[in-house]
Design a protein around this motif. Structure first.
Motif, PDB file in Angstrom:
ATOM      1  N   ARG A   5       0.783  -1.128  -0.141  1.00 50.40           N
ATOM      2  CA  ARG A   5       0.177   0.034   0.063  1.00 50.40           C
ATOM      3  C   ARG A   5       0.846   1.225  -0.075  1.00 50.40           C
ATOM      4  N   LYS A   6       0.374   2.325  -0.646  1.00 48.89           N
ATOM      5  CA  LYS A   6       1.126   3.553  -0.842  1.00 48.89           C
ATOM      6  C   LYS A   6       0.322   4.528   0.153  1.00 48.89           C
ATOM      7  N   PHE A   7       1.216   5.282   0.773  1.00 49.26           N
ATOM      8  CA  PHE A   7       0.439   6.496   1.551  1.00 49.26           C
ATOM      9  C   PHE A   7       0.101   7.758   0.706  1.00 49.26           C
ATOM     10  N   ILE A   8      -1.325   8.008   0.809  1.00 47.74           N
ATOM     11  CA  ILE A   8      -1.713   9.105   0.132  1.00 47.74           C
ATOM     12  C   ILE A   8      -2.059  10.298   1.034  1.00 47.74           C
ATOM     13  N   LYS A   9      -1.799  11.485   0.589  1.00 51.95           N
ATOM     14  CA  LYS A   9      -2.299  12.635   1.531  1.00 51.95           C
ATOM     15  C   LYS A   9      -3.432  13.267   0.940  1.00 51.95           C
ATOM     16  N   GLY A  10      -4.157  13.649   1.897  1.00 52.96           N
ATOM     17  CA  GLY A  10      -5.445  14.359   1.073  1.00 52.96           C
ATOM     18  C   GLY A  10      -6.233  15.477   2.086  1.00 52.96           C
TER      19      GLY A  10
ATOM     20  N   ASN B 254     -13.367  11.184  10.453  1.00 54.34           N
ATOM     21  CA  ASN B 254     -12.975   9.739  10.504  1.00 54.34           C
ATOM     22  C   ASN B 254     -12.721   9.537   9.126  1.00 54.34           C
ATOM     23  N   VAL B 255     -11.404   9.080   8.798  1.00 52.13           N
ATOM     24  CA  VAL B 255     -11.080   8.603   7.494  1.00 52.13           C
ATOM     25  C   VAL B 255     -10.578   7.105   7.778  1.00 52.13           C
ATOM     26  N   ILE B 256     -11.500   5.925   6.892  1.00 52.61           N
ATOM     27  CA  ILE B 256     -11.324   4.702   7.129  1.00 52.61           C
ATOM     28  C   ILE B 256     -11.132   3.915   5.795  1.00 52.61           C
ATOM     29  N   ASN B 257      -9.992   3.175   5.588  1.00 49.73           N
ATOM     30  CA  ASN B 257      -9.641   2.415   4.574  1.00 49.73           C
ATOM     31  C   ASN B 257     -10.463   1.052   4.967  1.00 49.73           C
ATOM     32  N   ASN B 258     -11.806   0.935   4.296  1.00 47.37           N
ATOM     33  CA  ASN B 258     -12.638   0.098   4.757  1.00 47.37           C
ATOM     34  C   ASN B 258     -12.074  -1.372   4.061  1.00 47.37           C
ATOM     35  N   SER B 259     -11.172  -1.296   3.001  1.00 44.93           N
ATOM     36  CA  SER B 259     -10.723  -2.683   2.448  1.00 44.93           C
ATOM     37  C   SER B 259      -9.460  -3.350   3.269  1.00 44.93           C
ATOM     38  N   ALA B 260      -8.844  -2.268   3.996  1.00 45.41           N
ATOM     39  CA  ALA B 260      -7.658  -2.809   4.699  1.00 45.41           C
ATOM     40  C   ALA B 260      -7.452  -2.535   5.994  1.00 45.41           C
ATOM     41  N   GLN B 261      -8.966  -2.193   6.522  1.00 41.99           N
ATOM     42  CA  GLN B 261      -9.003  -1.797   7.934  1.00 41.99           C
ATOM     43  C   GLN B 261      -7.958  -0.753   8.599  1.00 41.99           C
ATOM     44  N   PHE B 262      -7.525   0.208   7.938  1.00 39.47           N
ATOM     45  CA  PHE B 262      -6.751   1.409   8.430  1.00 39.47           C
ATOM     46  C   PHE B 262      -7.627   2.364   8.630  1.00 39.47           C
TER      47      PHE B 262
ATOM     48  N   PRO C  80      -2.847   4.788   4.285  1.00 37.54           N
ATOM     49  CA  PRO C  80      -2.289   3.716   3.391  1.00 37.54           C
ATOM     50  C   PRO C  80      -3.544   3.239   2.354  1.00 37.54           C
ATOM     51  N   VAL C  81      -2.951   3.254   0.850  1.00 33.76           N
ATOM     52  CA  VAL C  81      -4.095   2.486   0.255  1.00 33.76           C
ATOM     53  C   VAL C  81      -3.476   1.739  -1.035  1.00 33.76           C
ATOM     54  N   PHE C  82      -4.413   1.060  -1.474  1.00 31.79           N
ATOM     55  CA  PHE C  82      -4.156   0.355  -2.848  1.00 31.79           C
ATOM     56  C   PHE C  82      -5.091   0.484  -3.637  1.00 31.79           C
ATOM     57  N   LYS C  83      -5.063   0.434  -5.168  1.00 33.55           N
ATOM     58  CA  LYS C  83      -5.833   0.630  -6.061  1.00 33.55           C
ATOM     59  C   LYS C  83      -7.287  -0.112  -5.878  1.00 33.55           C
ATOM     60  N   GLY C  84      -8.235   0.548  -5.951  1.00 33.92           N
ATOM     61  CA  GLY C  84      -9.603  -0.317  -5.746  1.00 33.92           C
ATOM     62  C   GLY C  84      -9.930  -0.221  -4.248  1.00 33.92           C
ATOM     63  N   ASP C  85      -9.360   0.159  -3.414  1.00 36.63           N
ATOM     64  CA  ASP C  85      -9.609   0.137  -1.875  1.00 36.63           C
ATOM     65  C   ASP C  85     -10.819   1.384  -1.696  1.00 36.63           C
ATOM     66  N   GLU C  86     -11.621   0.674  -0.956  1.00 34.20           N
ATOM     67  CA  GLU C  86     -12.752   1.868  -0.602  1.00 34.20           C
ATOM     68  C   GLU C  86     -12.512   2.749   1.046  1.00 34.20           C
ATOM     69  N   VAL C  87     -12.660   3.961   0.677  1.00 34.58           N
ATOM     70  CA  VAL C  87     -12.152   4.829   1.845  1.00 34.58           C
ATOM     71  C   VAL C  87     -13.454   5.587   2.131  1.00 34.58           C
ATOM     72  N   ILE C  88     -13.655   5.636   3.218  1.00 30.90           N
ATOM     73  CA  ILE C  88     -14.860   6.178   3.961  1.00 30.90           C
ATOM     74  C   ILE C  88     -14.710   7.459   4.626  1.00 30.90           C
ATOM     75  N   PHE C  89     -15.377   8.346   4.456  1.00 33.95           N
ATOM     76  CA  PHE C  89     -15.138   9.633   5.404  1.00 33.95           C
ATOM     77  C   PHE C  89     -16.431  10.006   6.113  1.00 33.95           C
ATOM     78  N   SER C  90     -16.271  10.135   7.624  1.00 34.74           N
ATOM     79  CA  SER C  90     -17.534  10.241   8.430  1.00 34.74           C
ATOM     80  C   SER C  90     -17.247  11.424   9.527  1.00 34.74           C
ATOM     81  N   SER C  91     -18.274  11.912   9.850  1.00 33.59           N
ATOM     82  CA  SER C  91     -18.164  13.159  10.815  1.00 33.59           C
ATOM     83  C   SER C  91     -19.931  13.428  11.311  1.00 33.59           C
ATOM     84  N   VAL C  92     -19.833  13.679  12.469  1.00 34.35           N
ATOM     85  CA  VAL C  92     -21.390  13.874  13.011  1.00 34.35           C
ATOM     86  C   VAL C  92     -22.194  14.982  12.063  1.00 34.35           C
TER      87      VAL C  92
END
Length: 104
Positions: A21-26, A39-47, A60-72
Motif C-alpha cells: 500500500r502507498k501512503f496518500i495525503k488528502g 474519521n477517514v477509514i480504509n474499509n478494504s484494509a481496515q486502516f 495507506p491505500v491500494f488501487k481499488g480500496d474503499e475509503v470512507i469519510f464520516s463526521s457527525v
C-alpha cells in the motif's frame, strides 16, 4: 533445485512488493472550509485515521480500496481509490452537510 527455489523467491518478493500500500495525503472540505476531526477509514484494509485541524490526513491505500469519510455534522462519503490518485499521492474530498429534522 536451488534454481527453482531462487526463482520462486524472486517471484514471491516481486509480487509482495507490487502489492504494498502507498501512503496518500488528502484534504477533507465542506464548501471550501476545512473539516477537522473527521474519521477517514480504509474499509478494504481496515486502516483508520482522523483529519487534523486543517482537514488534512494521510492513509495507506491500494488501487481499488474503499475509503470512507464520516463526521457527525456531515453525510458519510465513500470513494474508490484509482490509479491516478495513487500516482498523484494526493486527493481532495468534499462532503455535504447532514441535516436532521425532528418530528413535532
Amino acid at each position: 533445485m536451488k534454481k527453482i527455489f531462487f526463482l520462486a523467491l524472486i517471484l514471491f518478493s516481486s509480487i509482495n512488493y507490487s502489492q504494498q500500500r502507498k501512503f496518500i495525503k488528502g484534504k477533507l472540505l465542506y464548501k471550501n472550509t476545512n473539516v477537522p476531526a473527521a474519521n477517514v477509514i480504509n474499509n478494504s484494509a481496515q486502516f483508520a485515521t482522523i483529519t487534523d485541524s486543517n482537514g488534512e490526513f494521510e492513509i495507506p491505500v491500494f488501487k481499488g480500496d474503499e475509503v470512507i469519510f464520516s463526521s457527525v455534522q456531515y453525510k458519510i462519503r465513500t470513494i474508490r481509490v484509482t490509479s491516478e490518485m495513487i500516482r498523484k499521492r494526493r486527493i481532495i474530498v468534499s462532503v455535504d452537510e447532514s441535516i436532521t429534522e425532528l418530528d413535532e
